[in-house]
Design an enzyme around this catalytic site. Structure first.
Site, PDB file in Angstrom:
ATOM      1  CE  LYS A 185      -1.555   1.530   4.223  1.00  0.00           C
ATOM      2  NZ  LYS A 185      -1.217   2.936   4.442  1.00  0.00           N
ATOM      3  CG  ASN A 186       2.658   2.700   3.506  1.00  0.00           C
ATOM      4  OD1 ASN A 186       1.467   2.980   3.369  1.00  0.00           O
ATOM      5  ND2 ASN A 186       3.235   2.602   4.684  1.00  0.00           N
ATOM      6  CB  CYS A 231      -4.026  11.605  12.123  1.00  0.00           C
ATOM      7  SG  CYS A 231      -2.337  11.110  12.356  1.00  0.00           S
ATOM      8  NE  ARG A 265       1.432  10.516  10.303  1.00  0.00           N
ATOM      9  CZ  ARG A 265       1.053   9.392   9.714  1.00  0.00           C
ATOM     10  NH1 ARG A 265      -0.074   8.825  10.048  1.00  0.00           N
ATOM     11  NH2 ARG A 265       1.796   8.837   8.779  1.00  0.00           N
ATOM     12  CG  ASP A 310       4.122   1.868   9.452  1.00  0.00           C
ATOM     13  OD1 ASP A 310       3.789   2.725  10.282  1.00  0.00           O
ATOM     14  OD2 ASP A 310       4.101   2.066   8.218  1.00  0.00           O
ATOM     15  NE  ARG A 355      -6.311   4.366   6.654  1.00  0.00           N
ATOM     16  CZ  ARG A 355      -5.427   5.179   7.210  1.00  0.00           C
ATOM     17  NH1 ARG A 355      -5.551   5.523   8.470  1.00  0.00           N
ATOM     18  NH2 ARG A 355      -4.417   5.649   6.514  1.00  0.00           N
TER      19      ARG A 355
HETATM   20  C1  UD1 Z   1       4.957   7.080   5.982  1.00  0.00           C
HETATM   21  C2  UD1 Z   1       4.091   5.850   5.950  1.00  0.00           C
HETATM   22  C3  UD1 Z   1       3.673   5.451   7.364  1.00  0.00           C
HETATM   23  C4  UD1 Z   1       4.919   5.285   8.224  1.00  0.00           C
HETATM   24  C5  UD1 Z   1       5.816   6.515   8.139  1.00  0.00           C
HETATM   25  C6  UD1 Z   1       7.135   6.339   8.875  1.00  0.00           C
HETATM   26  C7  UD1 Z   1       2.943   6.035   3.838  1.00  0.00           C
HETATM   27  C8  UD1 Z   1       1.684   6.291   3.114  1.00  0.00           C
HETATM   28  N1  UD1 Z   1       2.905   6.140   5.160  1.00  0.00           N
HETATM   29  O1  UD1 Z   1       4.186   8.129   6.543  1.00  0.00           O
HETATM   30  O2  UD1 Z   1       2.963   4.227   7.290  1.00  0.00           O
HETATM   31  O3  UD1 Z   1       4.522   5.108   9.570  1.00  0.00           O
HETATM   32  O4  UD1 Z   1       6.117   6.815   6.774  1.00  0.00           O
HETATM   33  O5  UD1 Z   1       7.815   5.235   8.402  1.00  0.00           O
HETATM   34  O6  UD1 Z   1       3.959   5.695   3.251  1.00  0.00           O
HETATM   35  N2  UD1 Z   1       6.975  15.054   9.869  1.00  0.00           N
HETATM   36  C9  UD1 Z   1       7.026  16.410  10.106  1.00  0.00           C
HETATM   37  N3  UD1 Z   1       6.827  17.257   9.057  1.00  0.00           N
HETATM   38  C10 UD1 Z   1       6.597  16.809   7.796  1.00  0.00           C
HETATM   39  C11 UD1 Z   1       6.560  15.430   7.551  1.00  0.00           C
HETATM   40  C12 UD1 Z   1       6.755  14.573   8.609  1.00  0.00           C
HETATM   41  O7  UD1 Z   1       7.230  16.854  11.243  1.00  0.00           O
HETATM   42  O8  UD1 Z   1       6.429  17.646   6.877  1.00  0.00           O
HETATM   43  C13 UD1 Z   1       7.157  14.120  10.995  1.00  0.00           C
HETATM   44  C14 UD1 Z   1       5.893  13.316  11.254  1.00  0.00           C
HETATM   45  O9  UD1 Z   1       4.996  14.020  12.083  1.00  0.00           O
HETATM   46  C15 UD1 Z   1       6.455  12.089  11.925  1.00  0.00           C
HETATM   47  C16 UD1 Z   1       7.788  11.888  11.203  1.00  0.00           C
HETATM   48  O10 UD1 Z   1       8.110  13.149  10.631  1.00  0.00           O
HETATM   49  O11 UD1 Z   1       6.691  12.339  13.279  1.00  0.00           O
HETATM   50  C17 UD1 Z   1       7.759  10.802  10.139  1.00  0.00           C
HETATM   51  O12 UD1 Z   1       6.838  11.144   9.152  1.00  0.00           O
HETATM   52  P1  UD1 Z   1       6.990  10.674   7.620  1.00  0.00           P
HETATM   53  O13 UD1 Z   1       8.262   9.936   7.454  1.00  0.00           O
HETATM   54  O14 UD1 Z   1       6.746  11.878   6.774  1.00  0.00           O
HETATM   55  O15 UD1 Z   1       5.798   9.674   7.507  1.00  0.00           O
HETATM   56  P2  UD1 Z   1       4.649   9.639   6.423  1.00  0.00           P
HETATM   57  O16 UD1 Z   1       5.214   9.870   5.073  1.00  0.00           O
HETATM   58  O17 UD1 Z   1       3.507  10.461   6.871  1.00  0.00           O
END
Ligand code: UD1
Length: 423
Positions: free
Chosen positions: A22-23, A118, A123, A307, A399
């Protein structure tokens, strides 16, 4: 609303086939927006998040045609009619923000609802937005929406303050249609990033540095992008979940369509706990094993994945000796702990660490799914618990787990799905 009834203690046996990731598919689906040529995607998992992303693409004007199996799709983004990802979709799936980079790059403008809070933390998307500004976009926030615009994007060197998976993907896609070269430093290295890179390469984009923290994307034009057919990698988190389900129930199963190298840290952790595993080509065999406790911290790839943190906590309740599992990626990602404690897990939370006493006999109880991976942890605990556990709000599970109840049933588990209206 559906609920699952799982009878334990269960013994699993046989073969389970892991679905595609999915990811990996969510960013690849967003990448469809970059090209005016046909994109064919194979064996999409039957998941709510995938359906949400396809619906988002359709809302933007993408023509999508599933084949009779509804697993293979053909997409054509030759006439985009909207540049807006609305609140109703973004609030159900944060990954909707992945359309920002491709829309901005191709149409010079995009409007996406802010994801807001969320279940597993605040996030924010600040890193995504600062990357877009570095490529030359103007970013405006208004009325809960973020609007980005640019006359043209210009490739540059971008150093991420944190290797965010989503931000790396968004900037990779924006860079495809930027002028010149973009270098992303401190990029996330998750296998799903490599997969998005391979998909873009198949479209005709020049990318270097996949699997490293420094990714180089050469900008091109829409007319240079080719028609493409692609199949994403297997879901490493789903594979890890079945590994842990088998170990928590002292079962022997074979996990097919799993790439062990994507799970190196998980496999090492489980082996250190005492797991007997046999690694084959795209397959992992798990044998009944006696496990000891573990001390582990979640970390960006290649570290232990956040995850699989919830599922490992569920497994640790069945290991001999105490475990300490610390979460470093998401604040508040312990919603499963109070629910696991309803089954008698006795877990104590101290700041960002869960202390699990281990060697516990869990007892069935009604529990509530709070988020996707929390639900998977509850399913593992329910398999180990004595009695029939009722899991409510399984839409969270749906999901991200393609046919979990069907796959567990095929492994010999007494599991059933009921709708509230049936009662
Ligand atoms: C993706 C995965 C999710 C997984 C996560 C970490 C998908 C669809 N989802 O989520 O399943 O748990 O990677 O491996 O692929 N952050 C910020 N600012 C930003 C972006 C992120 O502060 O602009 C923080 C987030 O709040 C979190 C951390 O960075 O604490 C990791 O987030 P990120 O790596 O971006 O995860 P996702 O891409 O949302």
């Amino acid at each position: 609303m559906d609920k699952l009834l799982i009878e334990g203690p269960a013994k699993l046996s046989g073969i389970v086939k892991i679905s595609n990731s999915k990811n990996a598919y969510l960013p690849i689906l967003a990448g469809v927006l970059l090209s005016s040529k046909r994109v064919r995607l194979k064996n999409l998992p039957a998941l709510r998040d995938i359906r949400t992303m396809v619906k988002l693409l359709e809302n933007l004007g993408v023509k999508s045609t599933p084949d009779i199996t509804k697993a293979n799709y053909s997409f054509l983004a030759d006439n985009i009619t909207s540049l807006e990802a609305t609140y109703d979709l973004v609030k159900t799936m944060r990954a909707s923000v992945l359309v920002l980079g491709p829309l901005l790059a191709r149409y010079k403008r995009a409007k996406v609802s802010l994801p807001g809070g969320c279940a597993i933390g605040t996030r924010p998307i600040d890193i995504h937005l600062s990357c877009m500004s570095k490529l030359g976009a103007k970013v405006q926030l208004e009325g809960g929406y973020v609007e980005v615009s640019a006359e043209k994007l210009i490739g540059t060197r971008i150093v991420l303050p944190f290797p965010s998976v989503g931000a790396t993907e968004n900037v990779m896609m924006a860079a495809v249609l930027a002028q010149g070269e973009t270098v992303i430093e401190n990029a996330a290295m998750e296998p799903e990033i490599e997969d998005l890179g391979n998909f873009l390469i198949a479209m005709g984009v020049k990318i270097e540095g996949l699997k490293t923290s420094s990714i180089k994307v050469q900008g091109t034009t829409v007319s240079n992008l080719k028609e493409v057919e692609y199949e994403a990698i297997p879901d490493r988190i789903e594979a890890g979940t079945y590994l842990m389900a088998a170990l928590a129930t002292h079962s022997e199963i074979t996990i097919e369509n799993a790439i062990a190298s994507h799970l190196d840290c998980v496999i090492d952790t489980l082996k250190n706990m005492g797991a007997k595993l046999e690694i084959g080509k795209r397959q992992i065999k798990v044998f009944a094993s006696t496990l000891k406790g573990v001390n582990i911290d979640t970390a960006p790839y290649p570290g232990f994945p956040t995850d699989l943190q919830a599922q490992l906590i569920a497994l640790a309740t069945q290991s001999n000796g105490q475990s300490i599992i610390s979460e470093h990626i998401f604040e508040n990602r312990f919603m499963h702990v109070p629910e696991l404690n309803r089954l008698g897990a006795g877990i104590v939370l101290k700041s960002n660490a869960a202390i699990i006493p281990g060697n516990l006999q869990l007892k069935a109880a009604p529990v509530m799914c709070t988020d996707l991976r929390a639900s998977a942890a509850l399913a593992i605990a329910a398999l180990a618990a004595h009695g029939t556990t009722q899991m409510q709000r399984v839409y969270h599970l749906d999901r991200g787990y393609d046919g979990l109840d069907i796959k567990l049933k095929n492994l010999g588990v007494n599991i059933s799905r009921k709708n509230d209206s049936e009662e």
